[in-house]
Design an enzyme around this catalytic site. Sequence first.
Site, short mmCIF file in Angstrom:
data_model
loop_
_atom_site.label_atom_id
_atom_site.label_comp_id
_atom_site.label_asym_id
_atom_site.label_seq_id
_atom_site.Cartn_x
_atom_site.Cartn_y
_atom_site.Cartn_z
N MET A 30 0.84 -1.20 0.00
CA MET A 30 0.00 0.00 0.00
C MET A 30 0.87 1.25 0.00
SD MET A 30 -3.54 -0.70 2.01
CE MET A 30 -2.93 -0.43 3.67
N GLY A 31 2.17 1.08 -0.26
CA GLY A 31 3.04 2.23 -0.37
C GLY A 31 3.58 2.72 0.96
N HIS A 37 9.45 -3.63 3.33
CA HIS A 37 9.04 -3.77 1.94
C HIS A 37 10.24 -4.04 1.03
CE1 HIS A 37 5.62 -1.05 3.35
NE2 HIS A 37 5.00 -2.13 2.92
N GLN A 153 -2.65 -12.25 8.09
CA GLN A 153 -2.86 -11.99 6.66
C GLN A 153 -2.17 -13.04 5.81
OE1 GLN A 153 -2.50 -7.93 4.64
NE2 GLN A 153 -0.49 -8.81 4.25
N CYS A 184 9.16 -2.79 11.61
CA CYS A 184 8.97 -1.73 10.62
C CYS A 184 7.52 -1.74 10.13
CB CYS A 184 9.92 -1.94 9.44
SG CYS A 184 11.66 -1.73 9.83
N SER A 185 6.93 -0.56 10.06
CA SER A 185 5.54 -0.43 9.62
C SER A 185 5.32 0.96 9.07
CB SER A 185 4.58 -0.69 10.78
OG SER A 185 3.24 -0.36 10.42
N ARG A 187 2.74 2.59 9.43
CA ARG A 187 1.97 3.33 10.43
C ARG A 187 2.84 3.87 11.57
NH1 ARG A 187 -2.21 -0.35 8.77
NH2 ARG A 187 -4.13 0.80 8.27
#
EC number: 6.3.2.1
Length: 289
Positions: A30-31, A37, A153, A184-185, A187
């Site tokens: 989701m960027g 990532h 998920q 790491c997130s 958010r």
Amino acid sequence: MQIIRTIEELRQILAPARRAGKRIGFVPTMGYLHKGHLELVHRSRAENDVTVVSIFVNPLQFGANEDLDKYPRDLERDAALLHRADVDYLFAPAVSDMYPQPMQTVVDVPTLGNQMEGEARPGHFAGVATVVNKLFNIVGADAAYFGEKDFQQLVIIRRMVEDMAIPVRVVGVETVREEDGLACSSRNVYLSPEQRAAAIIVPKALDEAERLYRSGVDDPDALEAAIRTFIATEPLATPEVVALRDPETLERLTAVQGRPVLVALFVRLGTTRLLDNRVIAHVAQEQAA
């Protein structure tokens, strides 16, 4: 790296690679990319001939009172990171291209998706499964890469792929962490300096869970209660979900000793929810290894 905006364009561009028998790796995001990532990207590049990364903030997986409008977005920044990581194609569709009309078809994995995080976020995993299924259909990848931080998920997507006979290998990649242990997130940027300092309670709670497990605590209810109490020692943190589950089926456990255990945490700091988890291996398995 080529930036692609439409489904049709991506299909046309990937068709020659597919005809040539090249392996296609896919990293859906989701960027607002971070080190986690980029680790998914590195794995894909190491294992495939072509790597596609998607950036799409999926409205289907956000509830009415959640942070869809506030979710961090910076496509220029993300594209620069992916260019440096030697990604072949960035797929960044508009909502109008992914959902040109209201969706009437929903992919749901209810037994796995309505518990744990799904209890706190009704409908969330149906939104995730629907968009991931659609992205798999669009990209046609040989392998897709997901972080183990979002463990529930990952289990749901694997089950969806199995149930729907989707010809893609789902690869889980170990959680990437900051120097102090916080996962790491995207958010994490929501956290104030005080909340960021307090957030270390989340990985520390996983350490405490493992310590209690190693000490012989066998009652899952007692272990969950102890973890909640530990998190509550940080005044800024509220434990919304503390769950001990089977790491393959997410089933509730009646006893935790003698088997691997998934410890899943869903902790709120202010308006920000942080996810983290750990699979604690059975001691006898470790000694036999």
